[in-house]
Write an enzyme that holds these catalytic residues in place. Structure first.
Site, short mmCIF file in Angstrom:
data_model
loop_
_atom_site.label_atom_id
_atom_site.label_comp_id
_atom_site.label_asym_id
_atom_site.label_seq_id
_atom_site.Cartn_x
_atom_site.Cartn_y
_atom_site.Cartn_z
N GLU A 118 0.58 -16.77 -6.42
CA GLU A 118 1.66 -17.17 -5.52
C GLU A 118 1.13 -18.20 -4.53
O GLU A 118 0.04 -18.01 -3.99
CB GLU A 118 2.20 -15.96 -4.75
CG GLU A 118 3.44 -16.31 -3.95
CD GLU A 118 4.04 -15.11 -3.21
OE1 GLU A 118 3.50 -14.00 -3.29
OE2 GLU A 118 5.05 -15.32 -2.54
N MET A 260 -2.06 -9.63 -1.92
CA MET A 260 -1.08 -10.15 -2.87
C MET A 260 -0.58 -9.02 -3.76
O MET A 260 -1.35 -8.26 -4.33
CB MET A 260 -1.73 -11.27 -3.69
CG MET A 260 -0.84 -11.85 -4.75
SD MET A 260 0.59 -12.68 -4.01
CE MET A 260 1.82 -12.42 -5.28
N ASN A 262 0.61 -8.58 -6.74
CA ASN A 262 0.68 -8.67 -8.21
C ASN A 262 1.07 -7.32 -8.82
O ASN A 262 0.56 -6.29 -8.43
CB ASN A 262 -0.68 -9.07 -8.77
CG ASN A 262 -1.32 -10.17 -7.97
OD1 ASN A 262 -0.78 -11.25 -7.87
ND2 ASN A 262 -2.46 -9.87 -7.35
N GLU A 295 2.33 -4.47 0.70
CA GLU A 295 2.14 -4.88 -0.70
C GLU A 295 2.73 -3.84 -1.64
O GLU A 295 3.34 -4.19 -2.66
CB GLU A 295 0.66 -5.10 -1.01
CG GLU A 295 -0.07 -6.07 -0.10
CD GLU A 295 0.63 -7.40 0.09
OE1 GLU A 295 1.30 -7.87 -0.85
OE2 GLU A 295 0.51 -7.98 1.20
N HIS A 298 6.44 -4.20 -1.89
CA HIS A 298 6.86 -5.36 -2.71
C HIS A 298 7.18 -4.96 -4.15
O HIS A 298 7.89 -5.69 -4.84
CB HIS A 298 5.76 -6.42 -2.74
CG HIS A 298 5.88 -7.48 -1.69
ND1 HIS A 298 7.07 -8.10 -1.37
CD2 HIS A 298 4.93 -8.08 -0.92
CE1 HIS A 298 6.85 -9.02 -0.43
NE2 HIS A 298 5.57 -9.02 -0.13
#
Ligand code: B3K
Ligand code: ZN
Length: 835
Positions: A118, A260, A262, A295, A298
């Site tokens: 990203e 992040m 992922n 995270e 998300h």
């Protein structure tokens, strides 16, 4: 400067092709990693040209349906003509992870391979449609040397692994959930693993793994506890359950941001995973929990439902920040959490909106997407969601979330889709509310009290001044929460430019506590009397109002001092502090905030034009007034709390140490050496630096001796060095220190980022000269990290004439043919002629 085209939200077009499946094979190598990407294509319109993004790649071969094709390059994209409606495309490329200091795509962090895709990093891994609305099912086979990289990780579930010739091995991962390429991740390394499990609300067992550097396993326990708490919280609060068999977190030291999300494989900046009492402060613990939660959350808000295009970034970020803030409000157990959120908005976000980078939470134009991971998109975005939550109530908001997932699970959608789900689930019209997504700038709410014949009321009016990006502004609907001291609390909904509210009959004019809990991201204009502000500071129920009242008093005082005048606010502020320190302690977290003199950065937001020297002097004068007038009572409070083993007491002790530093040199030294944990040690060290005490050198050098081999802890040391008086002349030595590295953004941010943001020495001739040397160097290594540091310099127009001239020269000098697109976009905006 690197020329990159402006992209506009208004130009959005759906993709010409869909890629439904992507099978990746990585043959990992330090300098020549070979990536084979096989995609299944489906035409999504009439255009037969498939356009693929790619950067810093060496193309080896392209085959379509088994036949070699000669692609062409147009506008830096690889173009392949696809005759049929579907096809299988195989692309082989080479990439060099070792030279990738930008930390985007595939790179090495310490001894491990890892990825960051990203926003647009996947194009550094293979040629692909690098946009979030192309959702594919991924499988990834990772091949590497077995001894060096015993762990091979990617998204989803592990389906196969085994040995290969030449000492190599492989692992194949499959992710059943369609995802955009920015959520792809790969990690290969040799880590210690902390394992645990979580049983979801429907009874599925999920394996939880945190991968950390060798020897650090014990330091991941707090992160693991926070992860399990987050998983439970999301089930309890939103009915959202984790969806894969395992959830992995990998901690790496080279990372541009916090972490992040992922899919199934979160990659974290190690500083937001590792903690123990000897190395992490209470604030670090809370920040780690907040980011772990962010995270994890998300997985639904971002991954299961993702963004159609990058202009919609706040769809996932604003919402997820709001979710992590709600989690932290429960978890951190500190009444100051909301105050800190409001402070970040009022310093950093209001400054961003007042400067050349002003943009709405849904930007309309972007050159380098990485420049838009901003406090506006994230934190103002979260404030907008918070207002919706307040408007619809807990149950109404939950109904909106349920409908949002029902409608959009597995899709890439827009901010409008989100607000529409909220509106439809609650049967309300949110058309006017959508203005918060398209309008930039900070509304100024003017409060006028109406007091006649025992009737009390308020007139609220709002105006948003023009911003760099947008001249025309309109009124926005906003919740204005109030408390009438000793009476009632309520939320007034301001719908238009101006509205009056009748609040009832009172024997005496009540004292108004405005904007309780920072109910809307606005500035306040309210000619409230100094006495009332002092009363609010001491007695309001709302913590934000109390801290804000102190600031409003100090703003009046500092404004007078800058004009060479005195002001009664000084006595009132000191008396209020005296009162608070003499009464029984009820909320140590809150008092820790009240016993702080606002930073120069906070003061910058009080005035349009920056008199930097005046503000620095005013701050010094405020601190010395407190020491002269309140030492005895504050010292008593210090004695009372300094040994209490409780988080709030530690926060209050640290505030008092900073406030009284110059008069407490011996106590600071003693506290530093006898510290029982990092909160105490760092607090003492920070106080020594804040007071510029002679003892600072000795303490800093001891800290280096104790923690020199733990670079993550040494970031604290670098930050204090960056803030410290005399930092500039020590920079040549500091940048040679073993704790510093030009290539690691944690290190550069700590020393140089903090110097730029918090040290007035940056704004001297010698400071500007030094920055003109180091910024180009940093930009050539890591554009994204560098762009994130220069924000304070972009405000050059607000400084005095001499600094304005020097800053303009500095910024102009940074514009060269080799300047990155990241920095170039910011410089271009900052230097643009004003009309
Ligand atoms: N989504 C990532 C940020 C990606 C950074 C791109 N430059 C972290 C987060 O907000 O959770
Ligand atoms: Zn996020």
């Amino acid at each position: 400067m690197a020329n990159k085209a402006v992209k506009r939200l208004a130009d959005y077009q759906s993709p010409a092709f869909l890629i439904t499946h992507l099978d990746l094979t990585f043959e990992l190598d330090d300098t020549q990693t070979r990536v084979t990407a096989v995609s299944k294509l489906k035409k999504n319109g009439t255009d037969s040209a498939l356009r693929l993004d790619g950067e810093h790649l060496e193309l080896v071969s392209v085959e379509l349906d088994g036949k070699t094709v000669e692609p062409r390059f147009e506008n830096e994209q690889l173009v392949i003509d696809v005759a049929g409606d579907s096809g299988e495309l195989k692309i082989v490329t080479l990439t060099n992870p070792s030279t990738n200091t930008a930390l985007e795509g595939l790179y090495k962090s310490g001894g491990a391979f890892c990825t960051q895709c990203e926003a647009e990093g996947f194009r550094r891994i293979t040629y692909f449609m690098d946009r979030p609305d192309v959702l594919a099912i991924y499988s990834s086979k990772v091949i590497a040397d077995k001894e060096k990289y015993p762990q091979l990780l990617s998204n989803g579930n592990l389906v196969e692994c085994g040995d290969l010739d030449g000492g190599r091995h492989f692992a194949t991962w499959q992710d059943p959930f369609p995802k955009p390429c920015y959520l792809f991740a790969l990690v290969a390394g040799d880590f210690d693993i902390l394992e645990d499990s979580f049983t979801t609300m429907s009874g599925r067992d999920v394996l939880l793994q945190i991968y950390v550097d060798k020897g650090r396993r014990a330091q991941a326990t707090h992160a693991m506890t926070a992860l399990k708490a987050s998983m439970k919280w999301d089930e309890d609060t939103y009915g959202l359950e984790y969806d894969l068999d395992r959830f992995m977190i990998v901690a790496v030291d080279f990372f541009n941001m916090g972490a992040m999300e992922n899919k199934g494989l979160n990659v974290f900046n190690a500083k937001f995973v590792l903690a123990d009492d000897n190395t992490a402060t209470d604030a670090d613990y809370d920040r780690i929990a907040g980011i772990i939660a962010h995270e994890y959350f998300h997985n639904w808000t971002g991954n299961r439902v993702t963004c159609r295009d990058w202009f919609q970034l706040s769809l996932k970020e604003g919402l997820t920040v709001f979710r992590d803030q709600s989690f932290s409000a429960d978890w951190a157990g500190s009444s100051a959490t909301r105050i800190h959120e409001a402070q970040l908005m009022r310093t950093a976000q209001f400054a961003e909106d007042a400067g050349p980078m002003s943009h709405p939470i849904r930007p309309q134009e972007v050159v380098e997407m990485n420049n838009f991971y901003t406090v506006t998109v994230y934190d103002k975005g979260a404030e907008v969601i918070r207002m919706l939550h307040g408007l619809l109530g807990k149950a109404g908001f939950r109904a909106g979330m349920d409908l949002y997932f029902k409608r959009h699970d597995g899709k890439a959608v827009t901010c409008d889709d989100f607000v529409d789900a909220m509106a439809d689930a609650n049967d309300v019209d949110l058309t006017a509310f959508k203005g918060w997504y398209s309008q930039s700038g900070t509304p100024i709410v003017t409060v006028t009290e109406l007091w006649e014949n025992g009737q009390y009321g308020l007139k609220l009016s709002q105006v948003t001044p023009p911003t760099a990006d947008q001249k025309e502004k309109g009124p926005l609907p906003l919740p204005f929460a109030i408390e009438l001291l000793g009476h009632s609390k309520q939320v007034l909904q301001l719908q238009g430019a101006e509205q009056t509210f009748a609040l009832g009959h009172f024997d005496e004019k009540p004292v108004l506590a405005p904007l309780c809990g920072f109910s809307a991201p606005v500035k306040l204009v309210f000619e409230q009397s100094d006495d009332e502000l002092a009363a609010l500071m001491e007695k309001a129920e709302d913590g934000f109002v109390r801290v804000d009242a102190a600031e409003r008093l100090l703003q009046r005082l500092v404004a007078a001092w800058l004009e060479g005048q005195e002001h009664p606010a000084l006595e009132l502020w000191l008396n209020a502090l005296h009162g608070i320190a003499s009464r029984p302690l009820t909320d140590a977290f809150l008092d820790a905030e009240l016993f702080k003199v606002p930073s120069v950065n906070a003061m910058l937001g009080w005035f349009e034009n920056i008199d930097l020297d005046g503000l620095v002097a005013a701050r010094t004068r405020l601190r010395s007034q407190v020491r002269e007038r309140l030492f005895a009572v504050l010292h008593d409070r210090y004695q009372m709390v300094k040994d209490v083993k409780e988080k709030g007491a530690r926060a209050l002790t640290n505030s008092l140490l900073v406030l009284l530093a110059e008069s407490l040199e011996n106590a600071i030294e003693e506290r530093y050496f006898q510290a029982r944990n990092m909160t105490e040690r760092q607090g003492a060290l920070a106080a020594a630096v804040a007071g510029n005490l002679a003892i600072s050198d000795k303490l800093l050098s001891d800290f280096d001796d104790k923690f020199g081999d733990n670079l993550q802890v040494m970031d604290k040391w670098l930050m204090l060095q960056g803030q410290r008086s005399g930092a500039l002349k020590r920079m040549p030595k500091l940048t040679e220190h073993s704790a510093f590295s030009w290539n690691n953004p944690n290190r550069t941010r700590s020393l140089i980022g903090v110097f730029i943001a918090h040290n007035p020495e940056a704004h001297s001739d010698a400071g500007y000269q030094w920055l003109s040397e180091v910024l180009p160097k940093l930009d050539s290594i890591n554009p994204q990290a560098t762009a994130r540091m220069v924000g304070p310099l972009l405000q050059w127009r607000r400084f005095d004439a001499k600094r304005r001239q020097s800053l303009e020269a500095l910024l102009t000098g940074l514009q060269t043919p080799t300047t990155s697109a990241d920095l170039g976009e910011l410089l271009g905006k900052a230097l643009a002629k004003k009309d």
